[in-house]
Design an enzyme around this catalytic site. Structure first.
Site, PDB file in Angstrom:
ATOM      1  CE  LYS A 294       4.681 -54.312 -35.553  1.00  0.00           C
ATOM      2  NZ  LYS A 294       5.086 -53.567 -34.722  1.00  0.00           N
TER       3      LYS A 294
ATOM      4  NE  ARG B  84      11.375 -55.799 -33.899  1.00  0.00           N
ATOM      5  CZ  ARG B  84      10.644 -56.763 -33.907  1.00  0.00           C
ATOM      6  NH1 ARG B  84       9.716 -56.602 -34.907  1.00  0.00           N
ATOM      7  NH2 ARG B  84      10.812 -57.787 -33.176  1.00  0.00           N
TER       8      ARG B  84
END
Ligand code: HH2
Length: 269
Positions: free
Chosen positions: A205, A239
């Site tokens: 991210k 995840r």
């Protein structure tokens, strides 16, 4: 949880698995690498992403699910905010709905999940993907996410979803500045008081990129550090895009974490 995005525009794997055969092959590869759950998404939620129609999402997701279900025994999660997509996916064999809107976007979502007996991921997000990174603001991000979880768990229970089927996710990068993401990861264990498994989506991210100063394709080590600390602080589901690499990170962090001490006895037995 290994990620398979069947989208042209996802921030890391967009366009790679646009044909069902490619997506199915990738999911099988992730299972082979040790994924315990596969998360399939047909709509990008990256900042600024344009919403996808229900029909387009069904056309992307369902053929992959149909191809995958007979071939794997791990649970399959569908990353969707649309009740119709969730309904068809659950009928096709999915067993988890990963709803980044935490049942707030589609008024029928909670009912569809409750009736099916599926599990749900309730994720925190401030705003919507299109606008969420424009000016996220919190007085106390940890306290606000905790309060949000309490409200959304209450809504899920009221709709008839069992407590044991609820997974919580602070939503890294969803309406959060760097400091908010770091505060949430530092304080992750505070959410354990809600007695629901914690899921974290940290993989590659932007906030990791802003610390390590690397483009999406080169954030695996930054992701590994964040994943290790998240597991140490109570994350039960991580995840990730890179299962082969992160599986060892998760195993080692779990073995060292006081929160996972019983695993050591299992290894000895
Ligand atoms: N992050 C993304 C998508 N779905 N779901 C949960 N529960 N938690 C997350 O942190 C999360 C999520 C974004 O990552 P990705 O799917 O790789 O990208 P995109 O949204 O661009 O498809």
């Amino acid at each position: 949880m290994g990620v398979v995005n069947i989208t042209p525009d996802s921030f890391h794997d967009g366009g790679r698995y646009d044909l069902p055969e490619k997506a199915i092959a990738h999911a099988l590869e992730l299972v082979e690498q040790g994924a315990d759950i596969i998360d399939i998404g047909g709509e990008s939620t990256r900042p600024g992403a344009v919403p996808v129609s229900e029909n387009d999402e069904l056309v992307r997701v369902i053929p992959v699910l149909e191809g995958l279900v007979p071939q794997v025994s791990v649970p399959i999660s569908i990353d969707t905010t649309k009740s119709r997509v969730a309904h068809v996916a659950l009928d096709t064999g999915a067993s988890i709905i990963n709803d980044v809107s935490a049942l707030r976007q589609d008024p029928n979502m909670a009912d569809v999940i409750a009736r099916s007996g599926a599990a749900v991921v309730l994720m925190h997000m401030q705003g919507t993907p299109r606008t969420m990174q424009q000016s996220p603001q919190y007085a106390d991000v940890g306290a606000e996410v905790l309060q949000f979880f309490e409200e959304r768990v209450a809504a899920a229970l009221l709709a008839g979803i069992a407590q044991t089927n609820i997974i919580l996710d602070p939503g890294f990068g969803f309406g959060k500045l760097l400091s908010h993401n770091l505060d949430l990861l530092r304080g992750l264990s505070s959410f354990m008081m809600l007695n629901c498994p914690l899921l974290v989506g940290l993989s590659r991210k932007g906030f990791i990129g802003s610390i390590v100063g690397k483009a999406v394709g080169r954030r695996e080590w930054g992701t590994a550090a964040a994943v290790a600390l998240a597991v140490d602080r109570g994350a039960k589901i991580v995840r990730v895009h890179d299962v082969a690499t992160m599986i060892d990170v998760v195993k080692m962090a779990a073995a060292l974490s006081p929160l996972w001490a019983t695993d050591e006895q299992e290894h000895d037995a």
